[in-house]
Design a protein around this motif. Structure first.
Motif, PDB file in Angstrom:
ATOM      1  N   GLN A  63     -90.045 -63.157  26.574  1.00  0.00           N
ATOM      2  CA  GLN A  63     -89.008 -63.900  27.308  1.00  0.00           C
ATOM      3  C   GLN A  63     -89.032 -65.378  26.942  1.00  0.00           C
ATOM      4  O   GLN A  63     -87.984 -65.999  26.750  1.00  0.00           O
ATOM      5  CB  GLN A  63     -89.189 -63.718  28.821  1.00  0.00           C
ATOM      6  N   LEU A  64     -90.237 -65.943  26.830  1.00  0.00           N
ATOM      7  CA  LEU A  64     -90.351 -67.348  26.432  1.00  0.00           C
ATOM      8  C   LEU A  64     -89.747 -67.566  25.046  1.00  0.00           C
ATOM      9  O   LEU A  64     -88.969 -68.503  24.838  1.00  0.00           O
ATOM     10  CB  LEU A  64     -91.820 -67.786  26.442  1.00  0.00           C
ATOM     11  N   LYS A  65     -90.098 -66.700  24.104  1.00  0.00           N
ATOM     12  CA  LYS A  65     -89.578 -66.837  22.730  1.00  0.00           C
ATOM     13  C   LYS A  65     -88.069 -66.675  22.695  1.00  0.00           C
ATOM     14  O   LYS A  65     -87.395 -67.381  21.939  1.00  0.00           O
ATOM     15  CB  LYS A  65     -90.268 -65.836  21.808  1.00  0.00           C
ATOM     16  N   ALA A  66     -87.529 -65.768  23.503  1.00  0.00           N
ATOM     17  CA  ALA A  66     -86.071 -65.572  23.541  1.00  0.00           C
ATOM     18  C   ALA A  66     -85.361 -66.852  23.974  1.00  0.00           C
ATOM     19  O   ALA A  66     -84.221 -67.104  23.574  1.00  0.00           O
ATOM     20  CB  ALA A  66     -85.718 -64.422  24.481  1.00  0.00           C
ATOM     21  N   ALA A  67     -86.036 -67.673  24.771  1.00  0.00           N
ATOM     22  CA  ALA A  67     -85.466 -68.934  25.248  1.00  0.00           C
ATOM     23  C   ALA A  67     -85.891 -70.122  24.393  1.00  0.00           C
ATOM     24  O   ALA A  67     -85.651 -71.278  24.762  1.00  0.00           O
ATOM     25  CB  ALA A  67     -85.884 -69.172  26.697  1.00  0.00           C
ATOM     26  N   GLY A  68     -86.544 -69.863  23.261  1.00  0.00           N
ATOM     27  CA  GLY A  68     -86.970 -70.941  22.382  1.00  0.00           C
ATOM     28  C   GLY A  68     -88.170 -71.709  22.911  1.00  0.00           C
ATOM     29  O   GLY A  68     -88.332 -72.896  22.621  1.00  0.00           O
ATOM     30  N   MET A  69     -89.004 -71.035  23.680  1.00  0.00           N
ATOM     31  CA  MET A  69     -90.183 -71.670  24.267  1.00  0.00           C
ATOM     32  C   MET A  69     -91.426 -70.874  23.895  1.00  0.00           C
ATOM     33  O   MET A  69     -91.322 -69.825  23.260  1.00  0.00           O
ATOM     34  CB  MET A  69     -90.023 -71.774  25.785  1.00  0.00           C
ATOM     35  N   VAL A 123     -93.326 -66.498  35.583  1.00  0.00           N
ATOM     36  CA  VAL A 123     -93.744 -67.836  35.166  1.00  0.00           C
ATOM     37  C   VAL A 123     -92.566 -68.802  35.243  1.00  0.00           C
ATOM     38  O   VAL A 123     -91.405 -68.395  35.221  1.00  0.00           O
ATOM     39  CB  VAL A 123     -94.332 -67.858  33.725  1.00  0.00           C
ATOM     40  N   VAL A 124     -92.927 -70.076  35.309  1.00  0.00           N
ATOM     41  CA  VAL A 124     -91.974 -71.174  35.146  1.00  0.00           C
ATOM     42  C   VAL A 124     -92.458 -71.963  33.951  1.00  0.00           C
ATOM     43  O   VAL A 124     -93.651 -72.278  33.844  1.00  0.00           O
ATOM     44  CB  VAL A 124     -91.908 -72.070  36.402  1.00  0.00           C
ATOM     45  N   ALA A 125     -91.555 -72.251  33.036  1.00  0.00           N
ATOM     46  CA  ALA A 125     -91.890 -73.025  31.832  1.00  0.00           C
ATOM     47  C   ALA A 125     -90.958 -74.224  31.757  1.00  0.00           C
ATOM     48  O   ALA A 125     -89.837 -74.186  32.266  1.00  0.00           O
ATOM     49  CB  ALA A 125     -91.747 -72.162  30.582  1.00  0.00           C
ATOM     50  N   ALA A 126     -91.440 -75.283  31.128  1.00  0.00           N
ATOM     51  CA  ALA A 126     -90.619 -76.497  30.977  1.00  0.00           C
ATOM     52  C   ALA A 126     -90.925 -77.149  29.637  1.00  0.00           C
ATOM     53  O   ALA A 126     -92.033 -77.073  29.141  1.00  0.00           O
ATOM     54  CB  ALA A 126     -90.888 -77.480  32.105  1.00  0.00           C
ATOM     55  N   GLN A 127     -89.909 -77.786  29.069  1.00  0.00           N
ATOM     56  CA  GLN A 127     -90.058 -78.554  27.827  1.00  0.00           C
ATOM     57  C   GLN A 127     -89.465 -79.925  28.041  1.00  0.00           C
ATOM     58  O   GLN A 127     -88.523 -80.101  28.764  1.00  0.00           O
ATOM     59  CB  GLN A 127     -89.314 -77.906  26.666  1.00  0.00           C
TER      60      GLN A 127
END
Length: 127
Positions: A63-69, A123-127
């Motif tokens: 999921q992270l990779k699909a969102a470019g993270m 999870v919550v991710a941020a860039q």
């Protein structure tokens, strides 16, 4: 993005692999990943907690990779375990995936939607 971890000296200290609080500043994107279940893309459910836990983290990673993270962008983890007896195995497998990253984290022992799922992770991710 700027990230700071906090573990207040006048409160309980973390017990492995997380921070009591994480502050982020100067970020441009936030991603909220729904609870990831331990089945693969063919809906195959691995046997045993360790295999299910590794599959959950593979799904989080997808999921992270699909969102470019990537996992380096994770700032908050919420884990739902079906049984407290999985606590130590959960900690070890989570550490395999997260490495030195110490996001804010909550682990909850709960009845999970499907009785065959031994855990679920959001999870919550941020860039």
């Amino acid at each position: 993005m700027k990230r700071d971890a906090f573990n207040a000296k006048n409160a309980p200290q973390p017990r492995g692999g997380y921070a009591q609080a994480v502050r982020i500043e100067d970020f441009s994107r936030v991603l909220f990943v729904s609870g990831q279940i331990p089945a693969d893309s063919d809906d195959v459910l691995p046997t045993g907690f360790e295999a299910q836990a590794r599959q959950v983290w593979l799904n989080v990673d997808a999921q992270l990779k699909a969102a470019g993270m990537s996992k380096a962008d994770i700032v908050k983890v919420t884990m739902y375990l079906s049984d407290r007896h999985h606590t130590m195995a959960n900690r070890e497998i989570r550490a395999e995936y997260l490495g030195a990253l110490a996001p804010a984290m909550t682990v909850i022992i709960a009845g999970i939607f499907d009785e065959s799922w031994l855990l679920e992770v959001e999870v919550v991710a941020a860039q």
